[in-house]
Design an enzyme around this catalytic site. Structure first.
Site, PDB file in Angstrom:
ATOM      1  N   TYR A 195      26.223 -94.130 -48.462  1.00 23.87           N
ATOM      2  CA  TYR A 195      25.953 -94.101 -50.054  1.00 23.87           C
ATOM      3  C   TYR A 195      27.227 -94.834 -50.616  1.00 23.87           C
ATOM      4  O   TYR A 195      26.973 -95.874 -51.466  1.00 23.87           O
ATOM      5  CB  TYR A 195      25.756 -92.499 -50.610  1.00 23.87           C
ATOM      6  CG  TYR A 195      26.159 -92.466 -51.977  1.00 23.87           C
ATOM      7  CD1 TYR A 195      25.083 -92.472 -52.746  1.00 23.87           C
ATOM      8  CD2 TYR A 195      27.487 -92.366 -52.515  1.00 23.87           C
ATOM      9  CE1 TYR A 195      25.156 -92.214 -53.996  1.00 23.87           C
ATOM     10  CE2 TYR A 195      27.554 -91.936 -53.805  1.00 23.87           C
ATOM     11  CZ  TYR A 195      26.519 -92.140 -54.646  1.00 23.87           C
ATOM     12  OH  TYR A 195      26.462 -91.910 -56.060  1.00 23.87           O
ATOM     13  N   SER A 204      27.941 -95.597 -59.550  1.00 25.59           N
ATOM     14  CA  SER A 204      28.704 -94.410 -59.542  1.00 25.59           C
ATOM     15  C   SER A 204      30.259 -94.707 -59.240  1.00 25.59           C
ATOM     16  O   SER A 204      30.469 -95.853 -58.934  1.00 25.59           O
ATOM     17  CB  SER A 204      28.202 -93.254 -58.498  1.00 25.59           C
ATOM     18  OG  SER A 204      28.818 -93.101 -57.590  1.00 25.59           O
TER      19      SER A 204
HETATM   20  N1  NAP Z   1      22.724 -88.459 -61.119  1.00 25.00           N
HETATM   21  C1  NAP Z   1      23.981 -88.778 -60.992  1.00 25.00           C
HETATM   22  O1  NAP Z   1      25.191 -87.951 -60.729  1.00 25.00           O
HETATM   23  C2  NAP Z   1      24.247 -90.294 -60.887  1.00 25.00           C
HETATM   24  C3  NAP Z   1      25.555 -90.889 -61.205  1.00 25.00           C
HETATM   25  C4  NAP Z   1      25.892 -92.088 -61.119  1.00 25.00           C
HETATM   26  C5  NAP Z   1      24.901 -92.972 -60.802  1.00 25.00           C
HETATM   27  N2  NAP Z   1      23.782 -92.582 -60.485  1.00 25.00           N
HETATM   28  C6  NAP Z   1      22.874 -93.656 -60.309  1.00 25.00           C
HETATM   29  O2  NAP Z   1      21.742 -93.848 -61.269  1.00 25.00           O
HETATM   30  C7  NAP Z   1      20.511 -94.210 -60.803  1.00 25.00           C
HETATM   31  C8  NAP Z   1      19.448 -93.235 -61.432  1.00 25.00           C
HETATM   32  O3  NAP Z   1      19.830 -92.074 -60.921  1.00 25.00           O
HETATM   33  P1  NAP Z   1      19.213 -90.505 -61.712  1.00 25.00           P
HETATM   34  O4  NAP Z   1      20.234 -89.627 -61.578  1.00 25.00           O
HETATM   35  O5  NAP Z   1      18.365 -90.915 -62.707  1.00 25.00           O
HETATM   36  O6  NAP Z   1      18.271 -90.250 -60.285  1.00 25.00           O
HETATM   37  P2  NAP Z   1      16.515 -89.807 -60.216  1.00 25.00           P
HETATM   38  O7  NAP Z   1      16.144 -89.264 -61.488  1.00 25.00           O
HETATM   39  O8  NAP Z   1      16.436 -89.540 -58.581  1.00 25.00           O
HETATM   40  O9  NAP Z   1      15.815 -91.331 -60.555  1.00 25.00           O
HETATM   41  C9  NAP Z   1      15.813 -92.206 -59.359  1.00 25.00           C
HETATM   42  C10 NAP Z   1      14.731 -93.199 -60.118  1.00 25.00           C
HETATM   43  O10 NAP Z   1      14.759 -94.228 -59.020  1.00 25.00           O
HETATM   44  C11 NAP Z   1      13.467 -94.452 -58.594  1.00 25.00           C
HETATM   45  N3  NAP Z   1      13.321 -95.161 -57.375  1.00 25.00           N
HETATM   46  C12 NAP Z   1      13.539 -94.581 -56.068  1.00 25.00           C
HETATM   47  N4  NAP Z   1      13.234 -95.126 -55.175  1.00 25.00           N
HETATM   48  C13 NAP Z   1      12.542 -96.074 -55.515  1.00 25.00           C
HETATM   49  C14 NAP Z   1      11.939 -97.283 -54.984  1.00 25.00           C
HETATM   50  N5  NAP Z   1      11.705 -97.341 -53.561  1.00 25.00           N
HETATM   51  N6  NAP Z   1      11.140 -98.005 -55.746  1.00 25.00           N
HETATM   52  C15 NAP Z   1      11.176 -97.931 -57.089  1.00 25.00           C
HETATM   53  N7  NAP Z   1      11.768 -96.986 -57.695  1.00 25.00           N
HETATM   54  C16 NAP Z   1      12.556 -96.252 -56.845  1.00 25.00           C
HETATM   55  C17 NAP Z   1      12.863 -93.054 -58.681  1.00 25.00           C
HETATM   56  O11 NAP Z   1      11.296 -93.241 -59.110  1.00 25.00           O
HETATM   57  P3  NAP Z   1      10.168 -93.045 -58.116  1.00 25.00           P
HETATM   58  O12 NAP Z   1      10.656 -91.995 -57.354  1.00 25.00           O
HETATM   59  O13 NAP Z   1       9.131 -92.827 -59.095  1.00 25.00           O
HETATM   60  O14 NAP Z   1       9.873 -94.425 -57.367  1.00 25.00           O
HETATM   61  C18 NAP Z   1      13.505 -92.555 -60.102  1.00 25.00           C
HETATM   62  O15 NAP Z   1      12.697 -93.261 -61.184  1.00 25.00           O
HETATM   63  C19 NAP Z   1      20.653 -94.238 -59.270  1.00 25.00           C
HETATM   64  O16 NAP Z   1      21.006 -95.571 -59.034  1.00 25.00           O
HETATM   65  C20 NAP Z   1      21.826 -93.529 -58.736  1.00 25.00           C
HETATM   66  O17 NAP Z   1      22.646 -93.978 -58.059  1.00 25.00           O
HETATM   67  C21 NAP Z   1      23.395 -91.216 -60.547  1.00 25.00           C
END
Ligand code: NAP
Length: 284
Positions: free
Chosen positions: A154, A141
């Site tokens: 974070y 991010s």
């Molecule tokens: N949403 C935003 O605004 C945003 C912006 C910039 C960057 N990001 C980054 O993009 C990435 C994805 O975010 P998202 O928005 O798609 O969030 P999300 O919908 O909460 O997805 C997070 C994913 O990570 C997996 N995960 C979490 N803990 C895990 C573990 N211990 N082992 C294996 N898998 C795990 C979750 O699956 P399970 O729970 O099934 O394990 C889920 O598939 C993250 O790294 C986040 O920091 C997000």
């Protein structure tokens, strides 16, 4: 690179950006390995990809567990060959001030995304290096470049993701293996429910940036891979802001602080973090 026929590993594929990226890549003919903890969600997504004519394989794993991560990497290479692309997307992380953060939360925020990305990359690199091709994508991010109040652990973990990507590029120079940093702005996903309190601490500056849908973030990743980009930034306005930040770092950092969360009124009520298991568990 050509995505049709490519073997692509996507972590965090059970929801949000990872799910959308896996579907978009499969729609272009890639074979996708879906990694996350929630087996049922991975199975559903693999079925949806299959029904749309794509190919997907499910690997449930807790990427916070280094041994399990090594085992899953070995299984992927054994069963499907060396990946052409690894997308380190799995992530979580509460937005907390340092003094609100328990040691277990601080460790969990480094475990995912940073150690998970590091360990899975290290496990899959030997075959990519031997083949002299491959791309490692680290999803992060804008917190990898700057900081705003109330998200200390974070932010540190996101800086680690950028440092890791930069260091990988140095390691991989001339090897045929590439590292890409994907910097995504606010995206409408379960992230915000999984990490309560984060949305309230977004700097007011966010008003200048459109909220991405997971499909938009996935499209940016796909474009970046197709163009062999070293950095992907979405939305477009974020690219402009990060360019400004690279030129005028101090004023841009001050602006983030000025438009960020304030807790001056709460400080008298601030309590030291309670030892686990008090408070909501961190989602990792
Ligand atoms: N949403 C935003 O605004 C945003 C912006 C910039 C960057 N990001 C980054 O993009 C990435 C994805 O975010 P998202 O928005 O798609 O969030 P999300 O919908 O909460 O997805 C997070 C994913 O990570 C997996 N995960 C979490 N803990 C895990 C573990 N211990 N082992 C294996 N898998 C795990 C979750 O699956 P399970 O729970 O099934 O394990 C889920 O598939 C993250 O790294 C986040 O920091 C997000």
């Amino acid at each position: 690179m050509k995505l049709a026929g490519a073997n692509i590993v996507v972590t965090g594929a059970s929801s949000g950006i990872g799910e959308a990226a896996a579907k978009a890549l499969a729609a272009r003919g890639a074979h996708v390995a879906l990694l996350a903890r929630t087996y049922e969600a991975l199975e559903r997504i693999a079925r949806e990809i299959g029904a749309a004519g794509g190919s997907a394989f499910v690997y449930p794993v807790d990427l916070g567990d280094a041994d399990a991560t090594a085992r899953v990497a070995e299984a992927i290479v054994r069963e499907h060959g060396c990946p052409d692309v690894l997308i380190n997307n799995a992530g979580a992380g509460r937005w907390l001030y340092a003094d609100e953060t328990r040691p277990s939360d601080a460790a969990a925020m480094m475990a995912l995304p940073y150690f998970a990305a590091f360990n899975l990359t290290a496990a899959l690199l030997p075959c990519m290096l031997a083949r002299r091709s491959g791309t490692v994508v680290n999803v992060t991010s804008p917190a990898s470049f700057s900081a705003w109040p109330g998200a200390t652990g974070y932010t540190a973990a996101r800086w680690a993701m950028r440092g890791f990507t930069q260091a990988l590029r140095a390691d991989l120079h001339g090897s045929g293996v590439r590292a890409m940093l994907a910097v995504l702005g606010e995206t409408a996903s379960a992230y915000w429910q999984n990490n309560p309190g984060a949305a309230e601490r977004l700097p007011r500056l966010r008003a200048f940036f459109p909220r991405l849908r997971p499909q938009d973030a996935a499209a940016a990743l796909v474009r970046g891979l197709e163009r062999d980009s070293s950095t992907v930034i979405a939305p477009f306005q974020l690219r402009f802001a990060l360019t400004l930040h690279s030129i005028w770092q101090w004023p841009m950092d001050r602006l983030l602080i000025a438009t960020g969360h304030r807790r001056s009124k709460d400080l008298s009520a601030a309590q030291p973090p309670k030892p686990a298991p008090g408070g909501p568990p961190l989602q990792t």
